[in-house]
Scaffold this motif. Structure first.
Motif, PDB file in Angstrom:
ATOM      1  N   TRP A   1      -1.483   2.511   8.530  1.00 45.07           N
ATOM      2  CA  TRP A   1      -0.037   2.570   8.795  1.00 45.07           C
ATOM      3  C   TRP A   1       0.699   3.208   7.615  1.00 45.07           C
ATOM      4  CZ3 TRP A   1       1.246  -3.107  10.728  1.00 45.07           C
ATOM      5  CH2 TRP A   1       0.474  -3.374  11.877  1.00 45.07           C
ATOM      6  N   ALA A   2       0.346   2.765   6.410  1.00 47.32           N
ATOM      7  CA  ALA A   2       1.007   3.286   5.214  1.00 47.32           C
ATOM      8  C   ALA A   2       0.751   4.782   5.048  1.00 47.32           C
ATOM      9  CB  ALA A   2       0.524   2.517   3.985  1.00 47.32           C
ATOM     10  N   GLU A   3      -0.471   5.202   5.274  1.00 49.88           N
ATOM     11  CA  GLU A   3      -0.803   6.625   5.156  1.00 49.88           C
ATOM     12  C   GLU A   3      -0.091   7.456   6.214  1.00 49.88           C
ATOM     13  OE1 GLU A   3      -5.048   6.494   5.394  1.00 49.88           O
ATOM     14  OE2 GLU A   3      -5.314   6.169   3.221  1.00 49.88           O
TER      15      GLU A   3
ATOM     16  N   ILE B   1       0.838  -1.209   0.000  1.00 51.35           N
ATOM     17  CA  ILE B   1       0.000   0.000   0.000  1.00 51.35           C
ATOM     18  C   ILE B   1       0.868   1.253   0.000  1.00 51.35           C
ATOM     19  CG2 ILE B   1      -1.704   1.325   1.313  1.00 51.35           C
ATOM     20  CD1 ILE B   1      -2.769  -1.371   2.376  1.00 51.35           C
ATOM     21  N   LEU B   2       1.941   1.244   0.780  1.00 50.02           N
ATOM     22  CA  LEU B   2       2.845   2.394   0.808  1.00 50.02           C
ATOM     23  C   LEU B   2       3.418   2.651  -0.582  1.00 50.02           C
ATOM     24  CD1 LEU B   2       4.426   4.576   2.334  1.00 50.02           C
ATOM     25  CD2 LEU B   2       6.159   2.849   2.851  1.00 50.02           C
ATOM     26  N   THR B   3       3.793   1.593  -1.277  1.00 48.54           N
ATOM     27  CA  THR B   3       4.315   1.727  -2.641  1.00 48.54           C
ATOM     28  C   THR B   3       3.270   2.358  -3.556  1.00 48.54           C
ATOM     29  OG1 THR B   3       5.745  -0.210  -2.356  1.00 48.54           O
ATOM     30  CG2 THR B   3       5.239   0.444  -4.608  1.00 48.54           C
ATOM     31  N   GLU B   4       2.040   1.904  -3.434  1.00 49.74           N
ATOM     32  CA  GLU B   4       0.938   2.460  -4.220  1.00 49.74           C
ATOM     33  C   GLU B   4       0.776   3.961  -3.950  1.00 49.74           C
ATOM     34  OE1 GLU B   4      -3.687   2.788  -3.139  1.00 49.74           O
ATOM     35  OE2 GLU B   4      -2.893   0.741  -3.049  1.00 49.74           O
ATOM     36  N   LEU B   5       0.861   4.356  -2.686  1.00 42.87           N
ATOM     37  CA  LEU B   5       0.713   5.766  -2.327  1.00 42.87           C
ATOM     38  C   LEU B   5       1.884   6.607  -2.836  1.00 42.87           C
ATOM     39  CD1 LEU B   5      -0.561   5.338   1.352  1.00 42.87           C
ATOM     40  CD2 LEU B   5      -1.923   5.942  -0.669  1.00 42.87           C
TER      41      LEU B   5
END
Length: 233
Positions: free
Chosen positions: A219-221, A59-63
């Motif tokens: 967490w990713a956000e 998800i972090l990569t996507e963001l």
């Protein structure tokens, strides 16, 4: 408590045999100029009981991509049940080749769960963080660590000493933060976010023990602004 321990051991054994919880994800196709990301950890990184696209580092990569940062899918070295020592063995087995533009570490819950000492955790974590710096080509700005979440708030922990679990998680996180500070590594505290699952079952995975993709997105956000800033310096 005995039945809970038995279930967790069983889950760990099943995870080791299941292709859904392999030690690593396939290497992403490399594109010239594309950032490389290595994500190291345990069940929270491999995403026990959630779909691959719901893992927090994915998800972090996507963001980051939405922020116009060209970054490959993360290479993940993680497995359910891993302690710091297990992660070191996993890294040795995989032998990832740096340099990476981004390296994350999330490890410690199984050290706490198995009753391992704080001193052992400190020593092994220090070695892991040094390895992470090496994988980042010596660039400390490109390494970060997430704190260990509190599994004591999940339905699985009902009937156990949740205050004791929370205190031990806090103690392990204090050590992690100290070691990161010594090396100049970014430490991101997501433990308070994990504790909001106490009153929100949608933040817990279907197994009742791990966290859901909804929690991992939080967490990713939360990590995104600082990580993005580090990557664009």
């Amino acid at each position: 408590m005995k039945w809970m321990i038995s279930i967790l051991i069983l889950m760990t054994a099943c995870a080791a045999e299941s292709p859904m919880n392999d030690v690593l994800t396939p290497d992403p196709d490399e594109v010239p100029g594309q950032y490389r990301y290595l994500s190291l950890g345990d069940s929270y990184t491999i995403g026990e009981s959630v779909a691959p696209e719901e893992r927090w580092s994915v998800i972090l990569t996507e963001l980051l991509r939405k922020s116009n940062i060209t970054i490959a899918n993360p290479e993940i070295i993680a497995q359910t049940g891993w302690t710091t020592a297990d992660l070191m063995e996993g890294i040795k087995s995989r032998n990832p080749k740096g340099p990476y533009n981004l390296v994350s570490v999330l490890i410690g819950v199984n050290n706490q769960y198995r009753g391992q000492s704080i001193e052992r955790y400190r020593t092994e974590l220090r070695e892991l963080l040094q390895q992470a710096i090496g994988f980042a080509g010596g660039n400390i700005e490109r390494v970060f660590m997430l704190s260990t979440p509190d599994w004591g708030v999940t339905p699985f922990a009902k009937g156990s000493d949740q205050a004791k679990i929370a205190g031990e998680i806090d103690a392990f996180n204090a050590v992690a933060q100290e070691e990161c500070k010594k090396l100049g590594i970014l430490f991101i505290d997501i433990t308070p976010l994990s504790r909001t699952a106490r009153n929100d079952v949608s933040l817990v995975a279907k197994d009742g023990l791990h966290f859901s993709g909804k929690m991992y997105r939080q967490w990713a956000e939360f990590a995104l602004p600082t990580v993005q800033n580090r990557l664009t310096k």
